[in-house]
Design a protein around this motif. Sequence first.
Motif, PDB file in Angstrom:
ATOM      1  N   LYS A 209       0.838  -1.202   0.000  1.00  0.00           N
ATOM      2  CA  LYS A 209       0.000   0.000   0.000  1.00  0.00           C
ATOM      3  C   LYS A 209       0.873   1.253   0.000  1.00  0.00           C
ATOM      4  CE  LYS A 209      -3.431   2.386   2.874  1.00  0.00           C
ATOM      5  NZ  LYS A 209      -4.298   2.289   4.072  1.00  0.00           N
ATOM      6  N   GLU A 210       1.921   1.262   0.797  1.00  0.00           N
ATOM      7  CA  GLU A 210       2.801   2.421   0.848  1.00  0.00           C
ATOM      8  C   GLU A 210       3.491   2.663  -0.492  1.00  0.00           C
ATOM      9  OE1 GLU A 210       4.704   5.790   1.834  1.00  0.00           O
ATOM     10  OE2 GLU A 210       3.024   4.835   2.886  1.00  0.00           O
ATOM     11  N   LEU A 213       1.015   4.513  -2.605  1.00  0.00           N
ATOM     12  CA  LEU A 213       0.886   5.898  -2.156  1.00  0.00           C
ATOM     13  C   LEU A 213       2.104   6.720  -2.576  1.00  0.00           C
ATOM     14  CD1 LEU A 213      -0.600   5.385   1.427  1.00  0.00           C
ATOM     15  CD2 LEU A 213      -1.784   6.222  -0.615  1.00  0.00           C
ATOM     16  N   ARG A 217       2.126  10.145  -4.696  1.00  0.00           N
ATOM     17  CA  ARG A 217       2.808  11.368  -4.243  1.00  0.00           C
ATOM     18  C   ARG A 217       3.742  11.903  -5.333  1.00  0.00           C
ATOM     19  NH1 ARG A 217       3.749   8.089   0.521  1.00  0.00           N
ATOM     20  NH2 ARG A 217       2.164   8.548   2.112  1.00  0.00           N
ATOM     21  N   ILE A 260      -7.266   2.055  -0.679  1.00  0.00           N
ATOM     22  CA  ILE A 260      -6.053   2.636  -1.253  1.00  0.00           C
ATOM     23  C   ILE A 260      -6.393   3.827  -2.139  1.00  0.00           C
ATOM     24  CG2 ILE A 260      -4.177   2.209  -2.901  1.00  0.00           C
ATOM     25  CD1 ILE A 260      -4.131  -0.700  -1.747  1.00  0.00           C
ATOM     26  N   ASP A 263      -7.176   6.800  -0.024  1.00  0.00           N
ATOM     27  CA  ASP A 263      -5.936   7.336   0.532  1.00  0.00           C
ATOM     28  C   ASP A 263      -5.178   8.152  -0.523  1.00  0.00           C
ATOM     29  OD1 ASP A 263      -6.512   6.100   2.915  1.00  0.00           O
ATOM     30  OD2 ASP A 263      -5.060   4.466   2.668  1.00  0.00           O
ATOM     31  N   GLN A 264      -5.165   7.663  -1.753  1.00  0.00           N
ATOM     32  CA  GLN A 264      -4.488   8.381  -2.826  1.00  0.00           C
ATOM     33  C   GLN A 264      -5.202   9.696  -3.145  1.00  0.00           C
ATOM     34  OE1 GLN A 264      -4.617   5.101  -5.641  1.00  0.00           O
ATOM     35  NE2 GLN A 264      -2.391   4.820  -5.520  1.00  0.00           N
TER      36      GLN A 264
END
Length: 318
Positions: A209-210, A213, A217, A260, A263-264
């Motif tokens: 998941k990171e 992200l 970013r 996800i 979050d994005q």
Amino acid sequence: MNQILDNPFPYSDTNKRYHTFSYAMKKKYGKKLAKIPLNAGFTCPNRDGSKAYGGCRFCSSEGSGDTILCAGEDLKTQYETNLERARQKWPKAIGMAYFQSFSNTYAPLEELKKIYTPFYENPEVSAISIATRTDCFTQKMAEWFSQMQAKYNKQTWLEFGLQSIHPATVQAMNFAHTPQDAFQATSLCHKYGLACCLHLINGLPGESKEDMLQTARFAAKLHPDAIKIHMLHLLDNSALGQAYRKAPFPLLTQEEYVEIVCDQLEILPPEIIIERVTGDGLASDLIAPLWTMKKTITANEIDKQLLARDSWQGKFVS
């Protein structure tokens, strides 16, 4: 802002808490703009051996143009046929010529001029979108497209498949391009006044998941005009699909994907258009995940999740 729905997100006139393509184009043109997919017969440098062979491992044999009607016909016929299909759903829609299959700037500029000039000259075409690779776009191309955009007053988009910024994924998926290529391509679009869209894929093998992200970013820092977010599709006519049949690997569930994407969205600037929050492959070719066939349900779940969080696109962007 839609006060009736009590939606705090400013780039919306519905319950959507992200900046949809439909909203942005209606603001610009005053009516529905339909993307009309086209296959101009290009290939890619990671298919013909210029950089690699076999293409991106998730890509179908049609280069993502599997749904194009009359794909083997001349481009004028393709455009007219697919525009007619779009108008069956949206009778008053205007058309954007969307060169979708493979890398649509992978040719000398003089060849590109022959392909694209008739679409700039065609009054039935309101805008042009060109899907290509970040390493297949040069300054001379940017200059020419910018000149044509100004001459014919037709907004010109470049769509680039960023997908992931992580070296292990780039190598495993045979992308054969780099984040630096994405920086250079988007910079050219900014310099010459061309709109650009970056594609991101969630659920690529081995990514956390990171990782996803971090890719979002990076895309945010490039500040494209739009972003498309996709779930990885495993198609029968792709290298990755065939590998999955032999040795299945973990895929995101719908619930994981929705989390996800939300979050994005929270870390993407609100003015960036979100062209897609999901997608679907042809049902006849799709191996997995089967939940992607119900893209309206997935989009609705994203809406519900943002509402439950009391969140929206760009909430955590200073």
